[in-house]
Design a protein around this motif. Structure first.
Motif, short mmCIF file in Angstrom:
data_model
loop_
_atom_site.label_atom_id
_atom_site.label_comp_id
_atom_site.label_asym_id
_atom_site.label_seq_id
_atom_site.Cartn_x
_atom_site.Cartn_y
_atom_site.Cartn_z
N MET A 41 -70.50 2.14 -16.06
CA MET A 41 -69.46 2.96 -15.95
C MET A 41 -68.32 2.05 -15.34
N THR A 42 -67.12 2.27 -15.55
CA THR A 42 -66.07 1.53 -14.94
C THR A 42 -66.00 2.00 -13.62
N GLU A 43 -65.22 1.10 -12.83
CA GLU A 43 -64.95 1.38 -11.33
C GLU A 43 -64.07 2.52 -11.21
N ARG A 44 -63.19 2.84 -12.10
CA ARG A 44 -62.36 3.78 -11.78
C ARG A 44 -63.30 5.36 -11.83
N THR A 45 -62.84 6.00 -10.76
CA THR A 45 -63.59 7.33 -11.03
C THR A 45 -62.67 8.22 -11.62
N PRO A 46 -63.11 9.10 -12.59
CA PRO A 46 -62.09 10.05 -13.23
C PRO A 46 -61.72 11.32 -12.36
N GLN A 47 -60.62 11.80 -12.32
CA GLN A 47 -60.21 12.81 -11.55
C GLN A 47 -61.02 14.17 -12.08
N HIS A 48 -60.93 14.34 -13.32
CA HIS A 48 -61.48 15.57 -13.97
C HIS A 48 -62.25 15.05 -15.33
N ALA A 49 -63.55 15.33 -15.19
CA ALA A 49 -64.39 14.88 -16.57
C ALA A 49 -65.09 16.20 -17.13
N VAL A 50 -64.62 16.05 -18.57
CA VAL A 50 -65.39 17.02 -19.40
C VAL A 50 -66.81 16.51 -19.88
N VAL A 51 -68.01 17.24 -19.43
CA VAL A 51 -69.19 16.40 -19.91
C VAL A 51 -69.73 17.32 -20.81
N ILE A 52 -70.36 16.82 -22.08
CA ILE A 52 -70.92 17.31 -22.78
C ILE A 52 -72.51 17.50 -22.23
N ALA A 53 -72.88 18.82 -22.05
CA ALA A 53 -74.08 19.01 -21.36
C ALA A 53 -74.90 19.94 -22.25
N SER A 54 -76.21 19.12 -22.50
CA SER A 54 -77.28 19.75 -23.28
C SER A 54 -77.98 20.64 -22.61
N GLY A 55 -78.25 20.35 -21.18
CA GLY A 55 -78.98 21.14 -20.43
C GLY A 55 -80.44 20.06 -20.10
N GLY A 56 -79.96 18.92 -20.59
CA GLY A 56 -81.29 17.91 -20.43
C GLY A 56 -81.12 16.89 -19.48
N LEU A 57 -81.99 16.19 -19.35
CA LEU A 57 -82.07 15.17 -18.01
C LEU A 57 -80.88 14.12 -18.11
N ASP A 58 -80.45 13.71 -19.49
CA ASP A 58 -79.52 12.76 -19.31
C ASP A 58 -78.17 13.24 -18.91
N SER A 59 -77.77 14.35 -19.65
CA SER A 59 -76.34 14.65 -19.57
C SER A 59 -76.21 15.46 -18.13
N THR A 60 -77.33 15.94 -17.59
CA THR A 60 -77.38 16.66 -16.32
C THR A 60 -77.11 15.41 -15.23
N THR A 61 -77.72 14.29 -15.51
CA THR A 61 -77.54 13.29 -14.39
C THR A 61 -76.20 12.50 -14.79
N VAL A 62 -75.69 12.54 -15.63
CA VAL A 62 -74.32 12.05 -15.81
C VAL A 62 -73.30 12.94 -15.03
N ALA A 63 -73.41 14.45 -15.03
CA ALA A 63 -72.72 15.27 -14.42
C ALA A 63 -72.78 15.13 -13.10
N TYR A 64 -73.93 14.92 -12.54
CA TYR A 64 -74.30 14.97 -11.08
C TYR A 64 -73.81 13.48 -10.42
N LEU A 65 -73.80 12.28 -11.40
CA LEU A 65 -73.24 11.32 -11.08
C LEU A 65 -71.82 11.19 -10.73
N LEU A 66 -71.28 11.86 -11.82
CA LEU A 66 -69.75 11.84 -11.64
C LEU A 66 -69.29 12.77 -10.45
N ALA A 67 -70.10 13.82 -10.28
CA ALA A 67 -69.57 14.96 -9.17
C ALA A 67 -69.61 14.10 -7.94
N SER A 68 -70.95 13.16 -7.64
CA SER A 68 -71.21 12.57 -6.47
C SER A 68 -70.10 11.53 -6.26
N ARG A 69 -69.44 11.03 -7.26
CA ARG A 69 -68.23 10.25 -6.94
C ARG A 69 -66.74 10.87 -6.78
N GLY A 70 -67.06 12.19 -6.76
CA GLY A 70 -65.86 13.05 -6.21
C GLY A 70 -64.97 13.46 -7.60
#
Length: 234
Positions: A1-30
């Protein structure tokens, strides 16, 4: 991931481990995250309930897009055609190619980008990772690069400043994702991977095999209930 943290990200969420971790990672970065799931007639649509529970845990907006009409046109895949059995085995096995849904990520990303433009979000993110590259062409770096260019060409002057297509695990292994998820306190038990869509994970299809192996390689306890327990030997 680039250093820039998006203000608002639309995450394609399947309910699986990969997309869930993407969502948690972005949320953890604000980042503000909005989860977008798709019902394209997949036999494992149980994953949609998992996505809804994960959105609730994150306090994130969640929408399920009805693409069942489109899904009826995407025959020939074990995920959308009930007459084709979901194969058992590992993702590296040739048999896994029957789980390819034609143009799936192109379709889902196109809808997600449209939603992001309308919401003035500055990122769309999805959970492609290196383990997908063998079987799924729309999870490979070449696709990511070309899709990023297409998004810009198709939405000139409409994209939010700094808009990015994000796939933070594009070059990471599934075990890497499990390690990252553990550090983010991702609720593993809420995620769903199994392509067969039974009451519990089957333990033998490609996604289950990959999931089991990832926890074993990462040396992290796997809380998943499988109907066919066995020792991971890979």
């Amino acid at each position: 991931m680039t250093e820039r943290t998006p203000q608002h990200a639309v995450v394609i969420a399947s309910g699986g481990l990969d997309s869930t971790t993407v969502a948690y990672l972005l949320a953890s970065r604000g980042s503000q995250v909005s989860l977008l799931s798709f019902d394209y007639g997949q036999r494992h649509r149980k994953e949609l309930a998992s996505a809804a529970r994960i959105a609730e845990q994150l306090g994130a907006a969640h929408e399920i897009v009805d693409l069942t009409g489109v899904g009826r046109l995407l025959g020939g895949s074990a995920l959308t055609d009930s007459s084709i059995a979901v194969p058992d085995g590992h993702y590296s096995d040739e048999s896994m190619r029957i789980t390819v849904v034609p143009n799936r990520n192109m379709i889902l990303l196109s809808v997600a980008v449209g939603a992001a433009v309308a919401a003035k979000a500055d990122a769309v993110a999805f959970g492609a990772h290196a383990g997908d590259h063998t079987v799924y062409p729309d999870c490979r770096p070449e696709f990511f690069t070309q899709m990023s260019k297409t998004i810009r060409a198709a939405n000139e002057d409409l994209l939010a400043d700094g808009f990015e297509l994000l796939a933070p695990f594009l070059d990471a292994s599934k075990a890497d994702i499990v390690r990252t998820a553990a550090g983010l306190n991702v609720p593993f038990g809420l995620t769903w991977s199994c392509y067969k869509g039974g009451a519990v994970h089957c333990g033998s299809c490609g996604t289950c095999s990959e999931r089991r192996e990832a926890f074993a390689v990462a040396a992290i306890t796997d809380p998943t209930e499988y109907s066919e327990p066995h020792e991971v030997t890979r």
